[in-house]
Write a protein that holds these residues in place. Structure first.
Motif, mmCIF file in Angstrom:
data_model
loop_
_atom_site.group_PDB
_atom_site.id
_atom_site.type_symbol
_atom_site.label_atom_id
_atom_site.label_comp_id
_atom_site.label_asym_id
_atom_site.label_seq_id
_atom_site.Cartn_x
_atom_site.Cartn_y
_atom_site.Cartn_z
ATOM 1 N N GLU A 101 0.837 -1.206 0.000
ATOM 2 C CA GLU A 101 0.000 0.000 0.000
ATOM 3 C C GLU A 101 0.872 1.257 0.000
ATOM 4 O O GLU A 101 0.555 2.242 -0.657
ATOM 5 N N LEU A 102 1.990 1.197 0.735
ATOM 6 C CA LEU A 102 2.921 2.328 0.775
ATOM 7 C C LEU A 102 3.502 2.605 -0.614
ATOM 8 O O LEU A 102 3.471 3.747 -1.100
ATOM 9 N N VAL A 103 4.016 1.573 -1.283
ATOM 10 C CA VAL A 103 4.612 1.829 -2.608
ATOM 11 C C VAL A 103 3.539 2.233 -3.625
ATOM 12 O O VAL A 103 3.792 3.083 -4.487
ATOM 13 N N ASP A 104 2.358 1.675 -3.481
ATOM 14 C CA ASP A 104 1.274 2.027 -4.398
ATOM 15 C C ASP A 104 0.936 3.519 -4.293
ATOM 16 O O ASP A 104 0.748 4.201 -5.302
ATOM 17 N N LEU A 105 0.895 4.019 -3.056
ATOM 18 C CA LEU A 105 0.615 5.441 -2.840
ATOM 19 C C LEU A 105 1.688 6.312 -3.523
ATOM 20 O O LEU A 105 1.388 7.284 -4.210
ATOM 21 N N ILE A 106 2.953 5.932 -3.331
ATOM 22 C CA ILE A 106 4.053 6.724 -3.902
ATOM 23 C C ILE A 106 3.993 6.693 -5.434
ATOM 24 O O ILE A 106 4.116 7.726 -6.098
ATOM 25 N N ILE A 107 3.755 5.500 -5.981
ATOM 26 C CA ILE A 107 3.700 5.365 -7.443
ATOM 27 C C ILE A 107 2.577 6.236 -8.006
ATOM 28 O O ILE A 107 2.758 6.957 -8.993
ATOM 29 N N LYS A 108 1.415 6.208 -7.349
ATOM 30 C CA LYS A 108 0.274 6.993 -7.866
ATOM 31 C C LYS A 108 0.520 8.489 -7.739
ATOM 32 O O LYS A 108 0.194 9.262 -8.629
ATOM 33 N N LYS A 109 1.119 8.916 -6.613
ATOM 34 C CA LYS A 109 1.338 10.358 -6.412
ATOM 35 C C LYS A 109 2.369 10.934 -7.374
ATOM 36 O O LYS A 109 2.350 12.116 -7.671
ATOM 37 N N HIS A 110 3.323 10.100 -7.809
ATOM 38 C CA HIS A 110 4.440 10.638 -8.595
ATOM 39 C C HIS A 110 4.474 10.104 -10.024
ATOM 40 O O HIS A 110 5.503 10.187 -10.691
ATOM 41 N N ALA A 111 3.334 9.567 -10.481
ATOM 42 C CA ALA A 111 3.291 8.907 -11.794
ATOM 43 C C ALA A 111 3.655 9.838 -12.941
ATOM 44 O O ALA A 111 4.232 9.419 -13.936
ATOM 45 N N SER A 112 3.343 11.146 -12.779
ATOM 46 C CA SER A 112 3.511 12.025 -13.931
ATOM 47 C C SER A 112 4.928 12.582 -14.073
ATOM 48 O O SER A 112 5.245 13.231 -15.054
ATOM 49 N N LEU A 113 5.783 12.354 -13.066
ATOM 50 C CA LEU A 113 7.123 12.954 -13.129
ATOM 51 C C LEU A 113 8.174 11.946 -13.565
ATOM 52 O O LEU A 113 8.056 10.748 -13.309
ATOM 53 N N SER A 114 9.231 12.462 -14.167
ATOM 54 C CA SER A 114 10.283 11.585 -14.662
ATOM 55 C C SER A 114 11.620 11.958 -14.007
ATOM 56 O O SER A 114 11.838 13.109 -13.659
ATOM 57 N N GLY A 115 12.491 10.974 -13.840
ATOM 58 C CA GLY A 115 13.847 11.241 -13.364
ATOM 59 C C GLY A 115 13.959 11.607 -11.891
ATOM 60 O O GLY A 115 14.934 12.246 -11.474
#
Ligand code: GLN
Length: 286
Positions: A101-115
């Motif tokens: 759940e922790l990694v899922d939250l991070i992935i969803k919050k930062h999906a639009s940024l690169s690098g």
């Protein structure tokens, strides 16, 4: 040759004091698949399968291990996390659903940024840094652990899953010199957070087999890792950078207050799927 179906009965009979019927069935089917390469579906259809004497001995050894409460993930050296298999052994924690759940939250919050530059503190099997590296576009991921064995296990997982991660073997309580002036966009950690008096409520298989180093902190300083890591984050996060923690469900408000007192803002306490306080997300001021 022996009849495979008899082993299912043996499993049911030997393990019924530890697991319920459905759990035993799914453990058995998992072992069939992993050890004998028999697909779960095929097994349901073909109950006349035979096993060799060698495999029979392996199956009986596994039953004995399970009877001693050894987790199936350590027996098979494999755990599932966020859709991937991770090698695990007794020097790393078996990845938990809360951490998915922790990694899922991070992935969803930062999906639009690169690098993005990311650091994970307390590597274990490598489940957090490897999954973040896989799902965050072009992220540069670093991870730290005090345990050489954990780092070695995580390195193997990174290699097998095709992710390039920067590994550091250091004690996170005394480490600052290693990082000099590095700056990160995201800092994440699932540190040890269980106090010794919670042991009485914990399952035998966790207590007997999982690494104490990854689980327990001293009763007198239950928030030490949150204190040290948030100080590290004040120094090493970029302005407006994000700090994520997995936390002890019984210490939610105290942990939130500590992070607010450090000077972070937008400190959010987030519940897991069971409704327990499990994640903190905070932002460094701009
Ligand atoms: N959530 C884990 C457990 O309950 C503990 C993880 C940790 O201490 N970081 O066993």
């Amino acid at each position: 040759m022996r009849i495979l179906q008899d082993f299912e009965l043996t499993f049911q009979h030997e393990l019924n004091s530890i697991y319920d019927k459905e759990e035993i069935k799914s453990i058995f089917l998992l072992i069939m698949e992993e050890l004998l390469g028999i697909k779960r579906i095929a097994y349901q259809l073909k109950k006349s399968d035979l096993v060799s004497e060698t495999d029979a001995i392996r199956l009986l050894n596994i039953v004995q291990d399970l009877k001693k409460n050894r987790p199936i993930q350590y027996i098979l050296n494999k755990a599932d996390f966020y859709g991937e298999f991770f090698e695990v052994n007794e020097s790393v924690l078996i990845p938990r659903q809360e951490t998915e759940e922790l990694v899922d939250l991070i992935i969803k919050k930062h999906a639009s940024l690169s690098g993005l530059k990311v650091i994970d503190i307390g590597t274990g099997s490598g489940c957090i840094p490897i999954i973040l590296s896989k799902h965050l576009n072009q992220a540069q991921v670093t991870t730290v652990d005090i345990s050489k064995e954990a780092i070695n296990t995580a390195k193997k997982n990174a290699q097998r899953l095709g992710e390039t991660i920067h590994f550091i073997n250091a004690d996170i309580l005394e480490w600052d010199y290693v990082f000099s002036d590095q700056q990160y966009d995201i800092i994440v950690s699932n540190p040890p957070y269980i106090t010794p008096n919670e042991k009485q409520y914990m399952q035998q298989n966790v207590l007997a087999y999982e690494p104490e180093l990854a689980l327990f902190i001293e009763e007198s300083a239950p928030l030490i890792f949150y204190d040290v890591i948030s100080s590290f984050a004040l120094k090493h996060l970029v302005p407006n950078g994000d700090l994520y923690f997995e936390i002890n469900q019984y210490l939610g408000p105290e942990t939130k207050e500590l992070i607010e007192k450090k000077g972070f803002h937008h400190v959010q306490l987030i519940k897991d799927i069971n409704g327990a306080n499990r994640i903190i997300h905070a932002k460094k001021r701009g």
